[in-house]
Design a protein around this motif. Structure first.
Motif, short mmCIF file in Angstrom:
data_model
loop_
_atom_site.label_atom_id
_atom_site.label_comp_id
_atom_site.label_asym_id
_atom_site.label_seq_id
_atom_site.Cartn_x
_atom_site.Cartn_y
_atom_site.Cartn_z
N ASP A 108 13.86 -25.44 13.30
CA ASP A 108 12.88 -24.36 13.16
C ASP A 108 11.60 -24.95 12.59
N VAL A 109 10.62 -25.19 13.47
CA VAL A 109 9.40 -25.88 13.03
C VAL A 109 8.67 -25.08 11.94
N GLY A 110 8.89 -23.78 11.94
CA GLY A 110 8.26 -22.93 10.93
C GLY A 110 8.71 -23.26 9.51
N GLN A 111 9.88 -23.89 9.40
CA GLN A 111 10.41 -24.25 8.07
C GLN A 111 9.88 -25.59 7.56
N VAL A 112 9.24 -26.36 8.45
CA VAL A 112 8.76 -27.69 8.05
C VAL A 112 7.46 -27.52 7.27
N PRO A 113 7.41 -28.04 6.04
CA PRO A 113 6.17 -27.88 5.26
C PRO A 113 4.96 -28.42 6.01
N ARG A 114 3.80 -27.87 5.68
CA ARG A 114 2.54 -28.35 6.30
C ARG A 114 1.91 -29.47 5.49
N HIS A 115 2.23 -29.50 4.20
CA HIS A 115 1.57 -30.46 3.33
C HIS A 115 2.57 -31.45 2.73
N VAL A 116 2.06 -32.62 2.46
CA VAL A 116 2.88 -33.70 1.91
C VAL A 116 2.05 -34.51 0.93
N ILE A 117 2.76 -35.24 0.08
CA ILE A 117 2.12 -36.31 -0.70
C ILE A 117 2.58 -37.61 -0.06
N THR A 118 1.66 -38.51 0.17
CA THR A 118 2.06 -39.81 0.71
C THR A 118 1.33 -40.94 0.02
N GLN A 119 2.04 -42.03 -0.18
CA GLN A 119 1.32 -43.26 -0.56
C GLN A 119 0.24 -43.46 0.49
N GLY A 120 -0.95 -43.87 0.07
CA GLY A 120 -2.01 -44.12 1.02
C GLY A 120 -1.77 -45.41 1.79
N VAL A 121 -2.54 -45.58 2.86
CA VAL A 121 -2.43 -46.82 3.63
C VAL A 121 -2.77 -48.01 2.73
N GLY A 122 -3.81 -47.82 1.91
CA GLY A 122 -4.20 -48.90 0.99
C GLY A 122 -3.12 -49.17 -0.05
N THR A 123 -2.46 -48.11 -0.50
CA THR A 123 -1.36 -48.28 -1.46
C THR A 123 -0.23 -49.08 -0.81
N ILE A 124 0.12 -48.70 0.41
CA ILE A 124 1.22 -49.38 1.13
C ILE A 124 0.88 -50.87 1.31
N LEU A 125 -0.38 -51.14 1.61
CA LEU A 125 -0.78 -52.53 1.88
C LEU A 125 -0.71 -53.40 0.63
N GLU A 126 -0.56 -52.78 -0.55
CA GLU A 126 -0.44 -53.57 -1.78
C GLU A 126 0.97 -54.11 -2.00
N ALA A 127 1.94 -53.61 -1.24
CA ALA A 127 3.30 -54.15 -1.37
C ALA A 127 3.28 -55.62 -0.96
N ARG A 128 4.13 -56.42 -1.62
CA ARG A 128 4.09 -57.86 -1.31
C ARG A 128 4.66 -58.17 0.07
N HIS A 129 5.62 -57.40 0.53
CA HIS A 129 6.17 -57.57 1.87
C HIS A 129 6.34 -56.17 2.46
N VAL A 130 5.82 -55.95 3.64
CA VAL A 130 5.96 -54.66 4.30
C VAL A 130 6.84 -54.86 5.54
N VAL A 131 7.90 -54.07 5.62
CA VAL A 131 8.83 -54.19 6.75
C VAL A 131 8.87 -52.85 7.48
N LEU A 132 8.39 -52.83 8.70
CA LEU A 132 8.40 -51.60 9.49
C LEU A 132 9.54 -51.70 10.50
N LEU A 133 10.43 -50.73 10.46
CA LEU A 133 11.55 -50.69 11.40
C LEU A 133 11.28 -49.58 12.40
N ALA A 134 11.45 -49.88 13.68
CA ALA A 134 11.22 -48.88 14.73
C ALA A 134 12.36 -48.96 15.74
N THR A 135 12.94 -47.82 16.04
CA THR A 135 14.04 -47.80 17.00
C THR A 135 13.85 -46.65 17.98
N GLY A 136 14.20 -46.92 19.22
CA GLY A 136 14.18 -45.88 20.25
C GLY A 136 12.90 -45.86 21.06
N GLU A 137 13.04 -45.41 22.30
CA GLU A 137 11.96 -45.38 23.27
C GLU A 137 10.77 -44.54 22.79
#
Ligand code: PGA
Length: 260
Positions: free
Chosen positions: A171-200
């Motif tokens: 039910d998409v109506g139940q999915v919140p509209r707002h979130v808090i997220t680490q920023g892109v700049g915040t993420i880039l401060e990690a010493r190692h970034v590992v992105l996992l992606a699966t599926g077409e």
């Protein structure tokens, strides 16, 4: 950026779990940035299997949350804090006191700023695990997020809300509209970034991340700026990479001691 193409999600999970175990072997209290969604589940399962065999010890590990919904009642089973308690803290034996996450109950702006400060005060994230949205988001940094952004409130795209509706009884109506997220700049401060992606469904976003232009239109392309970013993609998610052959040959020829 290193790109590792694996046969399937289980192999990807095992590879990333090994990298985390190896990090913890050298630094038992490493700060691991953890992601939610379907993609990281095989990582946590593989890590639990390593822990059972005595090949990974998370008893002193610290974990940091990547993003969180705003507006869900405290303790809601789909809040990312609850999901991480179920998928990471409890099965891996990480003490509750070792968990870092933004406080969504009070002043959101102050909580976002406090979270960035807390990550820095903790010494920074050693390894940040990421999934990727079909629109190229990392964390919940939706398209056109500033590539230097800090932790802040964001509005989800309708595409992301539709992608996540499966966690809310479809039910998409139940999915919140707002979130808090680490920023892109915040993420880039990690010493190692590992992105996992699966599926077409992730193939287009993975190609844009790795081979596309650096652009806020595809926030994950910011990983091109990181000195130690690893993209682990299964065959389906890697299917649109023009340089797949090069990436395969490079990883196959890498000495095993090097890890990812
Ligand atoms: P998924 O989500 O792993 O459930 O596909 C990834 C993301 O939105 O970052």
């Amino acid at each position: 950026m290193e790109v590792v193409i694996v046969e399937d999600a289980a192999k990807g999970g095992a590879l990333v779990a090994q990298a985390i175990a190896r990090l913890l072997a050298g630094r038992p209290d490493a700060l691991i940035g953890v992601a939610t969604g379907s993609t990281p589940v095989p990582v946590y399962e593989a890590l639990a299997a390593l822990a059972r065999r005595g090949e990974a010890d998370l008893s002193r590990a610290r974990v940091a949350q990547l993003d969180e919904y705003v507006g869900l009642p405290p303790g809601h089973p789909e809040s990312y804090r609850s999901v991480l308690a179920r998928q990471v803290l409890e099965p891996l034996g990480v003490p509750e006191g070792s968990f870092l996450g933004p406080d969504t109950a009070g002043d959101i702006r102050a909580a976002c700023e406090a979270y960035d400060r807390a990550l820095a005060a903790a010494g920074g994230v050693d390894l940040q695990l990421l999934g990727i949205g079909t629109d190229g988001h990392i964390g919940f940094n939706e398209p056109c997020s500033s590539l230097t952004s800090r932790t802040r409130i964001k509005t989800l795209t309708e595409r992301t809300r539709a992608d996540n509706a499966r966690f809310f009884g479809h039910d998409v109506g139940q999915v919140p509209r707002h979130v808090i997220t680490q920023g892109v700049g915040t993420i880039l401060e990690a010493r190692h970034v590992v992105l996992l992606a699966t599926g077409e469904a992730k193939a287009e976003a993975v190609a844009a991340t790795v081979e596309g232009p650096l652009s806020a239109r595809c926030p994950s392309s910011a990983l091109q700026l990181h000195p130690h970013a690893t993209v682990v993609a299964d065959e389906a998610a890697a299917s649109r990479l023009e340089l797949a052959g090069y990436f395969r040959r490079t990883f196959a020829g890498k000495p095993p001691w090097q890890g990812i």
